[in-house]
Design a protein around this motif. Sequence first.
Motif, PDB file in Angstrom:
ATOM      1  N   PHE A 271       0.806  -1.220   0.000  1.00 28.80           N
ATOM      2  CA  PHE A 271       0.000   0.000   0.000  1.00 28.80           C
ATOM      3  C   PHE A 271       0.840   1.272   0.000  1.00 28.80           C
ATOM      4  N   GLY A 272       0.565   2.127  -0.986  1.00 28.55           N
ATOM      5  CA  GLY A 272       1.218   3.428  -1.059  1.00 28.55           C
ATOM      6  C   GLY A 272       0.228   4.573  -1.019  1.00 28.55           C
ATOM      7  N   GLY A 273      -1.043   4.245  -0.814  1.00 29.15           N
ATOM      8  CA  GLY A 273      -2.099   5.246  -0.770  1.00 29.15           C
ATOM      9  C   GLY A 273      -3.048   5.121  -1.950  1.00 29.15           C
ATOM     10  N   VAL A 274      -4.177   5.807  -1.835  1.00 29.22           N
ATOM     11  CA  VAL A 274      -5.129   5.936  -2.938  1.00 29.22           C
ATOM     12  C   VAL A 274      -5.037   7.362  -3.446  1.00 29.22           C
ATOM     13  N   ALA A 275      -4.569   7.522  -4.672  1.00 29.91           N
ATOM     14  CA  ALA A 275      -4.401   8.840  -5.270  1.00 29.91           C
ATOM     15  C   ALA A 275      -5.673   9.255  -5.986  1.00 29.91           C
ATOM     16  N   CYS A 276      -6.008  10.540  -5.897  1.00 26.64           N
ATOM     17  CA  CYS A 276      -7.211  11.063  -6.553  1.00 26.64           C
ATOM     18  C   CYS A 276      -6.827  12.094  -7.601  1.00 26.64           C
ATOM     19  N   TYR A 277      -7.516  12.042  -8.743  1.00 25.53           N
ATOM     20  CA  TYR A 277      -7.295  12.972  -9.842  1.00 25.53           C
ATOM     21  C   TYR A 277      -8.648  13.441 -10.379  1.00 25.53           C
ATOM     22  N   SER A 278      -8.651  14.605 -11.011  1.00 24.65           N
ATOM     23  CA  SER A 278      -9.856  15.086 -11.678  1.00 24.65           C
ATOM     24  C   SER A 278      -9.512  15.485 -13.108  1.00 24.65           C
ATOM     25  N   SER A 279     -10.539  15.467 -13.966  1.00 23.68           N
ATOM     26  CA  SER A 279     -10.322  15.760 -15.385  1.00 23.68           C
ATOM     27  C   SER A 279     -11.620  16.238 -16.023  1.00 23.68           C
ATOM     28  N   PRO A 280     -11.520  17.155 -16.997  1.00 22.13           N
ATOM     29  CA  PRO A 280     -12.722  17.536 -17.738  1.00 22.13           C
ATOM     30  C   PRO A 280     -13.019  16.613 -18.911  1.00 22.13           C
TER      31      PRO A 280
ATOM     32  N   VAL B 188      -1.340   6.122   3.426  1.00 19.70           N
ATOM     33  CA  VAL B 188      -0.839   5.103   4.352  1.00 19.70           C
ATOM     34  C   VAL B 188      -1.025   5.608   5.781  1.00 19.70           C
ATOM     35  N   MET B 189      -1.563   4.745   6.635  1.00 16.88           N
ATOM     36  CA  MET B 189      -1.778   5.088   8.044  1.00 16.88           C
ATOM     37  C   MET B 189      -1.280   3.935   8.905  1.00 16.88           C
ATOM     38  N   GLU B 190      -0.137   4.099   9.513  1.00 16.13           N
ATOM     39  CA  GLU B 190       0.443   3.011  10.285  1.00 16.13           C
ATOM     40  C   GLU B 190      -0.363   2.713  11.547  1.00 16.13           C
ATOM     41  N   ASP B 191      -1.190   3.676  11.991  1.00 17.32           N
ATOM     42  CA  ASP B 191      -2.017   3.438  13.172  1.00 17.32           C
ATOM     43  C   ASP B 191      -3.345   2.770  12.833  1.00 17.32           C
ATOM     44  N   VAL B 192      -3.592   2.549  11.531  1.00 18.60           N
ATOM     45  CA  VAL B 192      -4.760   1.792  11.083  1.00 18.60           C
ATOM     46  C   VAL B 192      -4.231   0.503  10.466  1.00 18.60           C
ATOM     47  N   PRO B 193      -4.380  -0.632  11.132  1.00 19.54           N
ATOM     48  CA  PRO B 193      -3.735  -1.868  10.672  1.00 19.54           C
ATOM     49  C   PRO B 193      -3.997  -2.202   9.206  1.00 19.54           C
ATOM     50  N   GLU B 194      -5.225  -1.943   8.725  1.00 20.67           N
ATOM     51  CA  GLU B 194      -5.562  -2.292   7.351  1.00 20.67           C
ATOM     52  C   GLU B 194      -4.875  -1.394   6.323  1.00 20.67           C
ATOM     53  N   LEU B 195      -4.393  -0.220   6.759  1.00 22.82           N
ATOM     54  CA  LEU B 195      -3.830   0.759   5.829  1.00 22.82           C
ATOM     55  C   LEU B 195      -2.352   0.990   6.045  1.00 22.82           C
ATOM     56  N   ALA B 196      -1.681   0.057   6.701  1.00 15.19           N
ATOM     57  CA  ALA B 196      -0.239   0.176   6.924  1.00 15.19           C
ATOM     58  C   ALA B 196       0.512  -0.100   5.619  1.00 15.19           C
TER      59      ALA B 196
END
Length: 318
Positions: free
Chosen positions: A53-62, A76-84
């Motif tokens: 896991f490296g995160g969920v990136a968000c983008y927008s486009s026309p 990434v959230m090391e204090d949230v086990p599912e998102l470490a």
Amino acid sequence: MAPYQYAERGKISPGKLFLDQDGNVAQLHGAGIQQFDGVYFAWGEDKRNGGTFGGVACYSSPDLASWTFRGQSLPVMEDVPELAADRVVERPKVLRNSEGNYVMFLHVDSRDYSDAKVGWAIAGQPEGPYEFIRAERPLGNVSRDIGVFADDDGTGFLLSEDREHGLQIYRLSDDYLSVDRLVSTTLAPESDHPLGAHGYESPAMVKVAGLYYLFGSDLTGWSTNDNKYATAQTPAGPWSEWQDFAPSGSATYDSQVSTIVSFAGTHGTGHVYVGDRWIRDDLFHSAPVWLPIHISGGKASLEWADEWVVDSGGAITA
């Protein structure tokens, strides 16, 4: 350095990487895409950590071609086990519920893929930040690759790969925050249920002229294959026989389906196949393969275009 190829900003070039407004590689892997209030939003797996896991990136486009980075919707959230950072978090998909909240669905797993859960997160705006709610096995069933679909009346569905039983379609609660019930299970044609039970992975669904189209990829690991589709009058089925939608033997132009995007223009409704060309040893630079897909009369067909755009009127021009 590998000879990476980049799409010209404002154009879609299958097999070439998108760059955001700052010239960075857009992390649109395993992407979910929705259009909200005339703007396309995309959420992709950020592969800075490779397979974890490296995160969920968000983008927008026309226009589905010029992407602006809106930040990490779910970091990434090391204090949230599912998102470490040592976890597997894949296939981010988002629906907007009747209360105006944005609900994100995820495949949440351990590195050995033994957890096999669906994750939920919620936000008040498309880009987030999202608050992680929980991860669980829907109705106790394993769940790996996922997709989502909202029907014309707002009914939400979760599509889930459960190779122990088949490709599962679940009806969601009215607020999309839980699974209500299982509505159908489909198997790949060569399956010998229950000993060899498996369905398709990386599922996606659209509805066109009252008919439902279900797309998926066979279970061939990192190798691409001829992805398939089936049709039904309702999500509960019965579903038709699975068949190719790209030329047989093309391995879906060396890609795997992630989602199907529908958009309305002055020339009618169009559809876009959003796929991934995975590079196992360099997931960060795995290229998107996005192509116009023709869906009508119970048939779906995908044809290659080196470069194409969606114009201001909603027409696809190759």
